[in-house]
Design an enzyme around this catalytic site. Structure first.
Site, PDB file in Angstrom:
ATOM      1  CG  HIS A   1     -46.701  39.071 -19.421  1.00 33.01           C
ATOM      2  ND1 HIS A   1     -45.757  39.988 -19.813  1.00 33.01           N
ATOM      3  CD2 HIS A   1     -46.009  37.922 -19.151  1.00 33.01           C
ATOM      4  CE1 HIS A   1     -44.558  39.432 -19.791  1.00 33.01           C
ATOM      5  NE2 HIS A   1     -44.688  38.184 -19.378  1.00 33.01           N
ATOM      6  CD  GLU A   2     -47.577  34.490 -18.126  1.00 31.00           C
ATOM      7  OE1 GLU A   2     -47.199  33.588 -18.911  1.00 31.00           O
ATOM      8  OE2 GLU A   2     -46.778  35.162 -17.444  1.00 31.00           O
TER       9      GLU A   2
ATOM     10  CG  HIS B   1     -45.339  34.293 -22.718  1.00 28.21           C
ATOM     11  ND1 HIS B   1     -44.240  34.793 -23.370  1.00 28.21           N
ATOM     12  CD2 HIS B   1     -45.315  34.841 -21.463  1.00 28.21           C
ATOM     13  CE1 HIS B   1     -43.578  35.611 -22.562  1.00 28.21           C
ATOM     14  NE2 HIS B   1     -44.218  35.661 -21.408  1.00 28.21           N
TER      15      HIS B   1
END
Length: 377
Positions: A18-19, A22
């Site tokens: 997920h990170e 980003h």
């Protein structure tokens, strides 16, 4: 492998993916990534590599990517600041984590279907399991039996069979059973005797027939007959056919779980707003830890599929327009036209702090509920 290690490995993969979304999207946009953190502050330790600090934090329930100029406007290096990028770029970065979680889920489901096979409708109803002391058990039914007909009419799918069974509660019904091995028609009766029992089986003109009485008030989770049935079978194809079929089923599985999670959240919120008593089935870290251990005991692929479901869940939750979540931050980017950049940043900063505290409080409450549930309270 101990459950605690499996749990943290599972959590680490979901958070890092997920990170990482980003992180990669920000790098692609030329933004300075100041910190890539696993867990939530306070920081335990960090290593600076290049211009980014990679940190491990105390609370292992998530992660974050801290971008230059993310919360306030900056006077220098504006071309590398998040706040000075256009809305489209910022939204792409904010939603990149959600996208990566969905991609991870599709990849996991696709690999699972590739190795385990493709489930397809079989136009037949197969008994998967027979529960002890149930009508089906008393009549002598067994796993892998085929239910060929109901009162002389052919049965081809679960829905049709369940509808007919539910319409005959409390009265005897006759089923024709197909069994591949150990031909049951070598015996007169496989279950109880017709004169003594209401659930029994027998052979007639080479056919294996079972007479059962569906229960009107069966034990919870057992059903009227006490059988687990399936109208699908697992198929394997040549590689050139298997890959596209696995990908298609991988996407379908991710969409299915996405719908299930959204509807579950909608019903939870709707019931709460109406003042209805709703089941508190939301699991926190402790609950997920327990389920991880139970599923891991069944092997690698069930655990991998569970990770796929969690990945979809993480994506859905993060896209909700709640402060401190990705969806909430997207909402503030879109509201900039009405609030103005400076006012939007101030409101968002306070909203994110309050939102974070609310999420932390909810995490504590859910964890307490998990502990009480495990303790049988």
């Amino acid at each position: 492998m101990p459950t605690i290690i499996i749990f943290f490995l599972l959590l680490s993969v979901l958070v890092l993916v997920h990170e990482g979304g980003h992180f990669l999207a920000a790098k692609r946009a030329g933004i300075l990534v100041e910190e890539f953190g696993f867990g939530l502050p306070p920081r335990l330790f960090g290593i600076k590599k290049g211009e980014t600090i990679y940190s491990l934090n105390l609370l292992p329930f998530g992660g974050f990517v801290r971008l230059y100029g993310e919360e306030t406007s900056v006077a220098k290096d504006k071309e590398r600041a998040f706040s000075h990028k256009d809305k489209k770029t910022r939204i792409k970065i904010l939603l990149a984590g959600v996208l990566m979680n969905l991609v991870l889920a599709v990849v996991i489901f696709t690999l699972a279907y590739s190795f385990l096979g493709i489930p397809e409708k079989a136009n037949e109803v197969r008994v998967v399991e027979v529960l002890p002391n149930s009508p089906a058990w008393e009549a002598g039914l067994a796993a892998d039996d085929l239910i060929l007909s109901f009162e002389g009419e052919k049965i081809t799918n679960n829905e049709e069979f369940l509808e007919r069974v539910n319409g005959a509660l409390g009265r005897p019904i006759k089923l024709e059973i197909g069994r591949q091995e150990n031909n049951p028609c070598q015996k007169e009766a496989l279950g109880g005797q017709a004169e003594e029992e209401k659930n029994y089986s027998y052979c007639q003109e080479g056919k294996f027939l079972a007479v059962v009485v569906p229960r009107e008030a069966p034990p919870e989770g057992e059903g009227p007959l006490g059988v687990v049935i399936s109208d699908t079978k697992i198929q394997f194809y040549p590689f050139y056919q298997m890959v596209p079929k696995a990908i298609y089923n991988g996407f379908s599985e991710a969409i299915f779980w996405g719908k299930e999670i959204v509807m579950g959240l909608v019903n939870l919120v709707r019931g709460t707003l109406r003042g209805e008593k709703v089941a508190f089935d939301v699991a926190g870290p402790v609950g997920i830890y327990q389920v991880t251990g139970e599923i891991a005991a069944n092997g690698f692929w069930p655990l991998a599929q569970f990770a796929g479901v969690l990945s979809v869940n993480l994506a859905i939750l993060n896209v909700f327009p709640f402060p401190a979540l990705d969806g909430g931050r997207v909402f503030f980017v879109l509201s900039e036209k009405f609030l103005g950049p400076k006012r939007r940043q101030q409101i968002e900063m306070w909203a994110n702090q309050i939102g974070f505290l609310i999420l932390l409080l909810l995490m504590i409450l859910v964890t307490i509920n998990d502990i009480q549930r495990l303790g049988g309270k």
